[in-house]
Write a protein that holds these residues in place. Structure first.
Motif, PDB file in Angstrom:
ATOM      1  N   TYR A  27       0.795  -1.237   0.000  1.00  0.00           N
ATOM      2  CA  TYR A  27       0.000   0.000   0.000  1.00  0.00           C
ATOM      3  C   TYR A  27       0.820   1.277   0.000  1.00  0.00           C
ATOM      4  O   TYR A  27       0.301   2.350  -0.294  1.00  0.00           O
ATOM      5  N   VAL A  28       2.092   1.176   0.403  1.00  0.00           N
ATOM      6  CA  VAL A  28       2.933   2.378   0.419  1.00  0.00           C
ATOM      7  C   VAL A  28       4.282   2.060  -0.223  1.00  0.00           C
ATOM      8  O   VAL A  28       4.717   0.909  -0.253  1.00  0.00           O
ATOM      9  N   LYS A  34       5.306   7.427  -0.086  1.00  0.00           N
ATOM     10  CA  LYS A  34       3.978   7.828  -0.563  1.00  0.00           C
ATOM     11  C   LYS A  34       3.069   6.601  -0.675  1.00  0.00           C
ATOM     12  O   LYS A  34       3.562   5.475  -0.749  1.00  0.00           O
ATOM     13  N   VAL A  35       1.774   6.861  -0.698  1.00  0.00           N
ATOM     14  CA  VAL A  35       0.849   5.745  -0.880  1.00  0.00           C
ATOM     15  C   VAL A  35       0.875   5.303  -2.333  1.00  0.00           C
ATOM     16  O   VAL A  35       1.119   6.116  -3.221  1.00  0.00           O
ATOM     17  N   THR A  36       0.641   4.029  -2.561  1.00  0.00           N
ATOM     18  CA  THR A  36       0.568   3.555  -3.941  1.00  0.00           C
ATOM     19  C   THR A  36      -0.914   3.509  -4.357  1.00  0.00           C
ATOM     20  O   THR A  36      -1.787   3.285  -3.531  1.00  0.00           O
ATOM     21  N   VAL A 170      -5.192   7.503   4.112  1.00  0.00           N
ATOM     22  CA  VAL A 170      -4.233   8.502   3.622  1.00  0.00           C
ATOM     23  C   VAL A 170      -4.368   8.616   2.097  1.00  0.00           C
ATOM     24  O   VAL A 170      -4.384   9.724   1.544  1.00  0.00           O
ATOM     25  N   ALA A 171      -4.503   7.466   1.433  1.00  0.00           N
ATOM     26  CA  ALA A 171      -4.696   7.476  -0.019  1.00  0.00           C
ATOM     27  C   ALA A 171      -5.973   8.238  -0.381  1.00  0.00           C
ATOM     28  O   ALA A 171      -5.988   9.045  -1.320  1.00  0.00           O
ATOM     29  N   ALA A 186       4.790  12.403   5.742  1.00  0.00           N
ATOM     30  CA  ALA A 186       4.964  12.244   7.194  1.00  0.00           C
ATOM     31  C   ALA A 186       4.159  11.041   7.710  1.00  0.00           C
ATOM     32  O   ALA A 186       4.664  10.235   8.509  1.00  0.00           O
ATOM     33  N   LEU A 187       2.930  10.910   7.245  1.00  0.00           N
ATOM     34  CA  LEU A 187       2.073   9.808   7.707  1.00  0.00           C
ATOM     35  C   LEU A 187       2.635   8.459   7.254  1.00  0.00           C
ATOM     36  O   LEU A 187       2.686   7.495   8.028  1.00  0.00           O
ATOM     37  N   VAL A 188       3.058   8.407   5.996  1.00  0.00           N
ATOM     38  CA  VAL A 188       3.579   7.135   5.474  1.00  0.00           C
ATOM     39  C   VAL A 188       4.896   6.774   6.178  1.00  0.00           C
ATOM     40  O   VAL A 188       5.140   5.601   6.495  1.00  0.00           O
TER      41      VAL A 188
END
Ligand code: F6R
Length: 364
Positions: A27-28, A34-36, A170-171, A186-188
Motif C-alpha cells: 500500500y505504500v 507515498k501511498v501507492t 491517507v490514499a 509524514a504519515l507514510v
C-alpha cells in the motif's frame, strides 16, 4: 506449526511486525514514502463511506472511521453487519462500502455486502483470504496479507486490517485533496517505522505483562476505557479478554464513564485505561481520577509522555514509546493482546480454541 510458541495465538502476536511490514509494502512505497494507487474505488468521487463487519473486524472498521473522517474528510457510516443488513438505511450509488473480514466468509458481512451491491454502491473488501466469497463479490479487494491466522481470537489480522485502513485513509485523503503531499510523506513515514517499534514493544513489555496477567486472572470483571482511536481499542481489549480468559470485560468510551459504568467501580473491578499522550489525554486522565477517587484499581497503558504527565497511583503502568498518532492503535494493540493472552494462559483455558467460538462464522 507453532514454532517455539506455546500457542498459535502467541506465535501470531509475535508475527505482527513482520506481516504488517509485508502488508504495508502493498500500500505504500518505502522509497518515496507515498501511498501507492489502489485500483477499484475512486475515493475522490464518493460522497460517503459505509463500513460493515463483525467482531474484531468491526473494531478495526471503527478505528478506520476516525481515520477516513479525519484524513479524507469522508463521512463514514459503520455498523456491525448483523444490524447493518437489516437497518434499511438509505444508500445511493454515489457512496462506497467497505467490508472487513479476515475469513471473507462471515455470513452477516456477506449479506451486508450483497445489500449494498444491490443498492449500486462500489464495494471494497478488506480481507485476509483473497479467494473468499467476500473478495470474489467485491469490485476492489484490499488484501491484508497477514498469512493464515489459526488462533480463533484474532490478533495479527486485526493489526493488519488497521494498517491497511490507515494507508487507505491517507490514499483517500490524497485523492480528495485533504492530505497535502508533505502530510502524506509524514504519515507514510510513521507507518513504515511501525514494524520496528512494534518489535521493540513486544520484547519490552512481555515480562511486566506476564506478572500483571497473574494479578488480573484473580478478578471477575474488568473495564477498559479509551477515547478517540483508543475507544475501539478499549472494545477490542474487552473482547479479547472475555473470549479467551472468560473474565467478564467491557469496553467504554472514557467519556461515557459517568453515564453509567462508574456505578460499578470498586476495588474488585480493575479499570484498564488506554491513553497515549494525544489530544484526548487530559480528558482521559480526568476520567481516571474519577475511577481512583472511588477506590478503583487502574492499569494504565500509556506512552513515556503520558507516564510523566500523570501522578495517579496505579496497580500497574505499562509505558510504550511515544509514537505518531496514526500508528498508536497498532502499537497499543500489542499490550492489550498480550495481557489477554497471558491472563488466559494463567487460567489454563484453551487459548487457541476458546469454548463456544468458531474461527469462521458462516451461519447467522
Ligand atoms: C475476535 C474474532 C471475531 C472475528 C469475527 C469476524 O477475536 O476473531 O470477533 O473478528 O467473527 O470474523 P471475520 O473477520 O472472519 O469476518
Amino acid at each position: 506449526d507453532k514454532g517455539n510458541h506455546r500457542h498459535f495465538m502467541e506465535k501470531e502476536i509475535h508475527e505482527q511486525p513482520e506481516v504488517i511490514s509485508h502488508a504495508l509494502s502493498h500500500y505504500v512505497d518505502f522509497t518515496t514514502n507515498k501511498v501507492t494507487t489502489q485500483p477499484g474505488i475512486d475515493f475522490a468521487a464518493v460522497r460517503s463511506l459505509a463500513i460493515s463487519a463483525c467482531g474484531t473486524a468491526y473494531l478495526a472498521g471503527l478505528t478506520g472511521k476516525y481515520w477516513f473522517e479525519r484524513y479524507a474528510r469522508l463521512p463514514v457510516e459503520i455498523d456491525v453487519a448483523s444490524e447493518f443488513r437489516y437497518r434499511e438505511m438509505p444508500l445511493s450509488p454515489d457512496q462506497a462500502a467497505l467490508f472487513i473480514s479476515q475469513s471473507g466468509e462471515t455470513a452477516d458481512t456477506l449479506a451486508s455486502l450483497r445489500y449494498c451491491k444491490a443498492e449500486g454502491l462500489k464495494i471494497g473488501a478488506v480481507v485476509n483470504v483473497k479467494e473468499s466469497t467476500i473478495a470474489r463479490e467485491s469490485d476492489a479487494v484490499f488484501p491484508i496479507l497477514a498469512g493464515p491466522e489459526i488462533g480463533v481470537a484474532s490478533t495479527k489480522a486485526f493489526t493488519c486490517q488497521l494498517a491497511v485502513l490507515a494507508a487507505l485513509s491517507v490514499a483517500a485523503g490524497r485523492a480528495r485533496g485533504t492530505v497535502s503531499e508533505a502530510e502524506e510523506i509524514a504519515l507514510v513515514k510513521s507507518l513504515i517505522e511501525m514494524p520496528r517499534i512494534m518489535n521493540r514493544v513486544l520484547n519490552a513489555v512481555q515480562p511486566q505483562i506476564e506478572n500483571l496477567a497473574r494479578d488480573l486472572s484473580r478478578y471477575k470483571d474488568v473495564l477498559y476505557l479509551g477515547r478517540g482511536t483508543s475507544y475501539p481499542l478499549a472494545l477490542e481489549g474487552a473482547l479479547k479478554l472475555k473470549e479467551i480468559s472468560y473474565i467478564h470485560a467491557e469496553g467504554y468510551a472514557a467519556g461515557e464513564l459517568k453515564h453509567g459504568p462508574i456505578a460499578l467501580i470498586d476495588e474488585n473491578m480493575p479499570v484498564i485505561v488506554i491513553a497515549p499522550h494525544d489530544r484526548f489525554f487530559e480528558k482521559t486522565i480526568s476520567n481516571m481520577q474519577e475511577v481512583a477517587a472511588r477506590g478503583g484499581k487502574i492499569i494504565f497503558i500509556t506512552d513515556e509522555k503520558g507516564a510523566a504527565a500523570s501522578k495517579l497511583a496505579t496497580m500497574a503502568t505499562i509505558v510504550l514509546p511515544n509514537v505518531d498518532e496514526i500508528i498508536a492503535p497498532m502499537v497499543f494493540a500489542l499490550p492489550i493482546q498480550l495481557l489477554a493472552y497471558h491472563t488466559a494462559v494463567f487460567m489454563g483455558t484453551d487459548v487457541d480454541q476458546p469454548r463456544n467460538l468458531a474461527k469462521s462464522v458462516t451461519v447467522e
